[in-house]
Write a protein that holds these residues in place. Structure first.
Motif, mmCIF file in Angstrom:
data_model
loop_
_atom_site.group_PDB
_atom_site.id
_atom_site.type_symbol
_atom_site.label_atom_id
_atom_site.label_comp_id
_atom_site.label_asym_id
_atom_site.label_seq_id
_atom_site.Cartn_x
_atom_site.Cartn_y
_atom_site.Cartn_z
ATOM 1 N N PHE A 167 -6.092 0.192 -16.953
ATOM 2 C CA PHE A 167 -4.904 0.050 -16.103
ATOM 3 C C PHE A 167 -5.038 0.893 -14.841
ATOM 4 O O PHE A 167 -4.687 0.442 -13.742
ATOM 5 C CB PHE A 167 -3.646 0.462 -16.886
ATOM 6 C CG PHE A 167 -2.372 0.077 -16.196
ATOM 7 C CD1 PHE A 167 -1.826 -1.180 -16.370
ATOM 8 C CD2 PHE A 167 -1.717 0.970 -15.358
ATOM 9 C CE1 PHE A 167 -0.652 -1.554 -15.725
ATOM 10 C CE2 PHE A 167 -0.544 0.625 -14.705
ATOM 11 C CZ PHE A 167 -0.010 -0.651 -14.896
ATOM 12 N N PHE A 168 -5.547 2.118 -14.982
ATOM 13 C CA PHE A 168 -5.706 3.001 -13.827
ATOM 14 C C PHE A 168 -6.693 2.409 -12.828
ATOM 15 O O PHE A 168 -6.446 2.399 -11.619
ATOM 16 C CB PHE A 168 -6.186 4.378 -14.290
ATOM 17 C CG PHE A 168 -6.268 5.404 -13.183
ATOM 18 C CD1 PHE A 168 -5.126 5.912 -12.605
ATOM 19 C CD2 PHE A 168 -7.502 5.858 -12.728
ATOM 20 C CE1 PHE A 168 -5.185 6.862 -11.588
ATOM 21 C CE2 PHE A 168 -7.578 6.799 -11.711
ATOM 22 C CZ PHE A 168 -6.418 7.298 -11.149
ATOM 23 N N LEU A 219 0.474 19.815 -9.465
ATOM 24 C CA LEU A 219 0.862 19.449 -8.111
ATOM 25 C C LEU A 219 -0.169 18.531 -7.463
ATOM 26 O O LEU A 219 0.161 17.736 -6.583
ATOM 27 C CB LEU A 219 1.044 20.706 -7.256
ATOM 28 C CG LEU A 219 2.282 21.554 -7.538
ATOM 29 C CD1 LEU A 219 2.235 22.822 -6.697
ATOM 30 C CD2 LEU A 219 3.554 20.779 -7.241
ATOM 31 N N SER A 220 -1.420 18.636 -7.913
ATOM 32 C CA SER A 220 -2.492 17.868 -7.283
ATOM 33 C C SER A 220 -2.267 16.368 -7.359
ATOM 34 O O SER A 220 -2.615 15.634 -6.441
ATOM 35 C CB SER A 220 -3.836 18.219 -7.916
ATOM 36 O OG SER A 220 -3.827 17.874 -9.286
ATOM 37 N N ILE A 221 -1.689 15.874 -8.447
ATOM 38 C CA ILE A 221 -1.543 14.429 -8.591
ATOM 39 C C ILE A 221 -0.431 13.884 -7.700
ATOM 40 O O ILE A 221 -0.353 12.664 -7.499
ATOM 41 C CB ILE A 221 -1.291 14.028 -10.063
ATOM 42 C CG1 ILE A 221 0.048 14.564 -10.565
ATOM 43 C CG2 ILE A 221 -2.433 14.504 -10.941
ATOM 44 C CD1 ILE A 221 0.397 14.058 -11.955
ATOM 45 N N TYR A 222 0.421 14.766 -7.170
ATOM 46 C CA TYR A 222 1.476 14.328 -6.262
ATOM 47 C C TYR A 222 1.027 14.374 -4.797
ATOM 48 O O TYR A 222 1.769 13.944 -3.908
ATOM 49 C CB TYR A 222 2.733 15.183 -6.442
ATOM 50 C CG TYR A 222 3.372 14.996 -7.802
ATOM 51 C CD1 TYR A 222 4.215 13.917 -8.050
ATOM 52 C CD2 TYR A 222 3.100 15.887 -8.836
ATOM 53 C CE1 TYR A 222 4.777 13.729 -9.297
ATOM 54 C CE2 TYR A 222 3.655 15.699 -10.091
ATOM 55 C CZ TYR A 222 4.495 14.621 -10.319
ATOM 56 O OH TYR A 222 5.049 14.433 -11.561
ATOM 57 N N SER A 266 0.832 -1.204 0.000
ATOM 58 C CA SER A 266 0.000 0.000 0.000
ATOM 59 C C SER A 266 0.866 1.254 0.000
ATOM 60 O O SER A 266 0.519 2.253 -0.642
ATOM 61 C CB SER A 266 -0.958 0.000 1.193
ATOM 62 O OG SER A 266 -0.258 0.052 2.421
ATOM 63 N N GLY A 267 1.998 1.220 0.703
ATOM 64 C CA GLY A 267 2.919 2.355 0.670
ATOM 65 C C GLY A 267 3.466 2.594 -0.722
ATOM 66 O O GLY A 267 3.613 3.751 -1.166
ATOM 67 N N LEU A 326 3.424 5.535 -6.195
ATOM 68 C CA LEU A 326 3.301 5.319 -7.638
ATOM 69 C C LEU A 326 2.112 6.036 -8.270
ATOM 70 O O LEU A 326 2.118 6.299 -9.476
ATOM 71 C CB LEU A 326 3.180 3.820 -7.928
ATOM 72 C CG LEU A 326 4.430 2.963 -7.687
ATOM 73 C CD1 LEU A 326 4.105 1.496 -7.874
ATOM 74 C CD2 LEU A 326 5.558 3.390 -8.631
ATOM 75 N N VAL A 327 1.086 6.371 -7.491
ATOM 76 C CA VAL A 327 -0.154 6.887 -8.068
ATOM 77 C C VAL A 327 0.018 8.132 -8.938
ATOM 78 O O VAL A 327 -0.670 8.256 -9.965
ATOM 79 C CB VAL A 327 -1.222 7.123 -6.964
ATOM 80 C CG1 VAL A 327 -0.824 8.215 -6.002
ATOM 81 C CG2 VAL A 327 -2.579 7.405 -7.580
ATOM 82 N N PRO A 328 0.925 9.076 -8.641
ATOM 83 C CA PRO A 328 1.035 10.245 -9.519
ATOM 84 C C PRO A 328 1.405 9.893 -10.956
ATOM 85 O O PRO A 328 1.045 10.622 -11.888
ATOM 86 C CB PRO A 328 2.149 11.075 -8.870
ATOM 87 C CG PRO A 328 2.213 10.618 -7.462
ATOM 88 C CD PRO A 328 1.849 9.178 -7.496
#
Length: 408
Positions: free
Chosen positions: A304-305, A377-380, A287-288, A293-295
């Motif tokens: 895939f997403f 910046l939001s995706i990070y 989970s960590g 990886l999500v950004p």
């Protein structure tokens, strides 16, 4: 206790837990309707969720300090909490609501959830010594499904009043409470505390093995509820950044949270082969990694997403029942309920810090993205969730040798 009877008891406990924990995210699923009905600010999501968590913290602190579920019948405590939680959940539909009243009522729902979630685990621990990890995995799986259920209701109640999203969890909670008090008497392994012990609260955390499990659980909680609260926001952000993507946000929010039920059950079976501590460690590690990886997945294809989010939804919760198992197995029976409750209390206090941190950053960056701005910046933002798993993993490695926590 005969095997068939124990399976029936576990089924009732699990179903009652599902019914009652459906109260948790009722306001989240109805958020857009609440915004319109009561003219609320758009950034109320974090506050409403934090209000439930705050009420839960106060409730668990009081329940643990007074050792309520150890001194009184846990099934009766569960029933009373379910009834009162259902009543305060219904206040969401009161026409006179303001921001203040909504936050107070949601906090009261959270307070009585303290007599449902950890008390349900206490009841299971009173019935099962062998196979406790698997039993708690089913129980936390029920919590996951209950938490996701209001999003499922939202998907199929678009054409009728949003108030039914509120009514349904309250009705389910009443039903779950009745099932528990009528069909689940005190378990055979319960050791009742005859009086209040003011020192029990302190004695619990003198246990080194329990502390190690608790620190892992705290790292897990930093991530869990904030991820669940922000799943719809993650999906909306993806749709904004990928205009060709067409997703039903409420349905996929339900899927991504509810799939954690499979993660919990699978984790319970896997832990019987590889050990509870090792399985919990691996889950926290995965989970960590998802947080980090999500950004880089917001530009991936839709299948895939979604597959990535479904995997994250599984591993983000699969360690929760395992940490609870470690706690229950390493504490005296007469304070087992208090131990489970106080660890829950601290864990949910951590979720408020996480929620408010991401909510603050989201209000400055994510809302701009959702309105069409180009701020990337939001995706990070979600990388901040990795702080919990990282610290939890370090605590598990540092405090004890792996073999000391093997519970099979």
């Amino acid at each position: 206790m005969e095997k068939s009877n124990s399976q029936l008891i576990l089924s009732i406990i699990v179903f009652a837990q599902f019914c009652c924990t459906s109260l948790w995210f009722a306001s989240n699923a109805a958020l857009e309707d609440l915004l319109q009905a009561y003219k609320l600010p758009e950034n109320i999501l974090g506050d409403l969720t934090s209000a439930v968590q705050f009420g839960f913290i106060v409730g668990t602190l009081l329940f643990a300090f007074l050792t309520i579920s150890d001194r009184f019948s846990p099934s009766r405590v569960f029933f009373i909490s379910a009834v009162l939680g259902a009543i305060f959940n219904l206040t969401l539909v009161w026409d006179g609501n303001t921001i203040s009243s909504l936050l107070i009522f949601r906090a009261l729902v959270g307070f009585f959830l303290a007599g449902i979630y950890p008390v349900g685990m206490k009841i299971a621990a009173d019935y099962f010594e062998a196979g406790l990890g698997r039993s708690l995995s089913f129980l936390v799986g029920a919590l996951v499904l209950g938490t996701a259920f209001p999003h499922f209701l939202k998907t199929f109640m678009e054409e009728i009043s949003w108030k039914y999203i509120v009514y349904t969890p309250s009705i389910l909670a009443l039903f779950g409470g009745i099932l528990m008090v009528m069909f689940v008497p005190d378990g055979p392994y319960r050791k009742r505390s005859t009086q209040w012990d003011s020192r029990a609260f302190i004695r619990i955390f003198r246990n080194k093995k329990l502390r190690v499990a608790a620190f892992g659980y705290f790292g897990h909680m930093w991530e869990l509820y904030t991820f669940w609260a922000f799943v719809p926001v993650i999906l909306k952000t993806y749709v904004i950044l990928n205009p060709e993507a067409h997703l039903t946000i409420s349905l996929w929010s339900f899927n991504i949270i509810a799939v954690g039920t499979i993660g919990c059950i699978a984790g319970g079976f896997i832990s019987e082969k590889f050990g509870v501590k090792r399985t919990a460690y691996a889950s926290l590690l995965f989970s960590g990694m998802c947080c980090l990886l999500v950004p880089f997945l917001f530009s991936a294809s839709v299948p895939f997403f979604l597959a990535f989010l479904l995997f994250w939804g599984m591993v983000v919760i699969s360690d929760s029942p395992l940490f609870s198992t470690l706690i229950a197995m390493n504490v005296a029976s007469e304070v087992k309920g208090a131990a489970l409750t106080i660890v829950n209390c601290i864990g949910f206090a951590i979720t408020i810090l996480s929620l408010q941190l991401l909510n603050y950053v989201a209000n400055n960056f994510i809302l701009e993205t959702l309105k069409g701005a180009s701020s990337m910046l939001s995706i990070y933002l979600y990388m901040l969730l990795a702080l919990g798993p990282i610290l939890g993993l370090l605590a598990l490695r540092k405090k004890n040798k792996p073999t000391k926590f093997e519970v099979r």
